[in-house]
Write an enzyme that holds these catalytic residues in place. Structure first.
Site, PDB file in Angstrom:
ATOM      1  CB  SER A 150      -1.142  -0.133   1.258  1.00  0.00           C
ATOM      2  OG  SER A 150      -1.838   0.905   1.033  1.00  0.00           O
ATOM      3  CD  GLU A 245      -5.975  -4.239  -3.487  1.00  0.00           C
ATOM      4  OE1 GLU A 245      -5.661  -3.337  -3.099  1.00  0.00           O
ATOM      5  OE2 GLU A 245      -5.386  -5.187  -3.711  1.00  0.00           O
ATOM      6  CG  HIS A 275      -5.449  -2.269   0.202  1.00  0.00           C
ATOM      7  ND1 HIS A 275      -5.101  -1.987  -1.028  1.00  0.00           N
ATOM      8  CD2 HIS A 275      -4.844  -1.825   1.318  1.00  0.00           C
ATOM      9  CE1 HIS A 275      -4.208  -0.993  -0.645  1.00  0.00           C
ATOM     10  NE2 HIS A 275      -4.057  -1.053   0.462  1.00  0.00           N
TER      11      HIS A 275
END
Length: 310
Positions: A150, A245, A275
């Site tokens: 991320s 996602e 995610h």
């Protein structure tokens, strides 16, 4: 891989429930410090047998996670996710340890400074210092790989772009798990996956971006949003993302742009996954993804089969 929709009470559903249970405890008035403590408490498990040692890496709080029989001269530098607002080595220790163990490679993970107290480029500066620390320890760039999830995937890319632009040698490769590459959130998946993604919506993503950049910050600054960078000259990349996602296209568009720039890039899209699903070892696809990432890292760090054996 799993289908687009998981059965009720599937491992993915249980992972979603874990995340949602944390979010439900927060209100508009919950201090960010409390959010960070809650996140660490919810995800701060550690079951993989690797040695953990707290260190200071160029002035940055960090931790070495070292599996048994890890060969010398190689290291993974890991950047955790959390939207630049939350997350830590504590919350990601299990994921990092599983990647280190599967790769048979010592891994340095850092607690970079978080927003909104420390805005861009504070996190990038800390990532840079950690990389410099590894070089000061005697490692060569071709013995270092970067990894991150991320926001951490964003940092891995940004560090490599900064190194390239300064004419310095780049690490051997990078693994990016659900990398957040576009702080302007322009990808079509922010709409097309809005119903499929139970956690991350565009409004939330843009709020995190504003926290990180500040009111006047440019979400298309290439070192803040690597999707807008010229990518030529980067080392081989492995990008993993879930098909549920909203940030899926941050990966898809990055992979396409990297390939067009001549970068060796592999994109793995996992159907039905959320995610950073790699954080949840109960999800079978998490194991598949970690194994693929470990194989990629061993190959580019030249960790031989006999060195990688348990």
């Amino acid at each position: 891989m799993a289908g687009e929709r998981e059965l009720a009470d599937s491992p993915v559903d249980r992972a979603i429930a874990r995340i949602s249970s944390v979010y439900r405890g927060w209100t508009r008035d919950t201090p960010v410090a409390q959010m960070r403590r809650d996140w660490d408490a919810a995800f701060g498990t550690h079951a993989v047998p690797v040695a953990c040692e707290r260190v200071t890496a160029g002035g940055v709080d960090a931790e070495w996670l070292t599996p048994r029989k890890a060969p010398g001269g190689r290291a993974i530098l890991y950047f955790h996710g959390g939207g630049f607002r939350m997350g830590s080595v504590t919350s990601h220790r299990d994921l990092i340890a599983r990647l280190a163990e599967a790769s048979r490679c010592a891994t340095l993970a850092i607690n970079y400074r978080l927003a909104p107290e420390h805005r861009f480029p504070a996190a990038l500066d800390d990532a840079w210092r950690a990389y410099a620390f590894l070089l000061e320890q005697g490692l060569k760039p071709d013995g270092i790989a970067l990894a991150g999830d991320s926001a951490g995937g964003n940092l891995a890319l940004a560090v490599m772009l900064a190194l390239r632009d300064r004419g310095e040698r780049l690490p051997a490769a990078a693994v990016l798990m659900s990398p957040w590459t576009d702080l302007a959130a322009t990808g079509a998946s922010y709409q097309s996956r809005a119903e499929a993604d139970p956690i991350h919506q565009r409004k939330m993503i843009l709020a995190l971006a504003k926290d990180y950049l500040g009111e006047e910050g440019d979400p298309r600054n290439p070192l803040a949003s690597p999707l807008y960078a010229e990518l030529a000259g980067l080392p081989p990349l492995l990008i993993q993302v879930g098909n549920r996602e909203t940030v899926r296209d941050d990966s898809v568009m990055l992979a396409r742009k990297a390939e067009d720039a001549g970068v060796a890039v592999a994109l793995e899209v996992f159907a039905g996954m959320i995610h950073v699903f790699q954080m949840f070892p109960e999800i079978p696809q998490a194991g598949e993804a970690i194994a693929s990432a470990a194989d990629f890292l061993r190959r580019h760090l030249h960790i031989r089969a006999e060195e990688a054996a348990p």
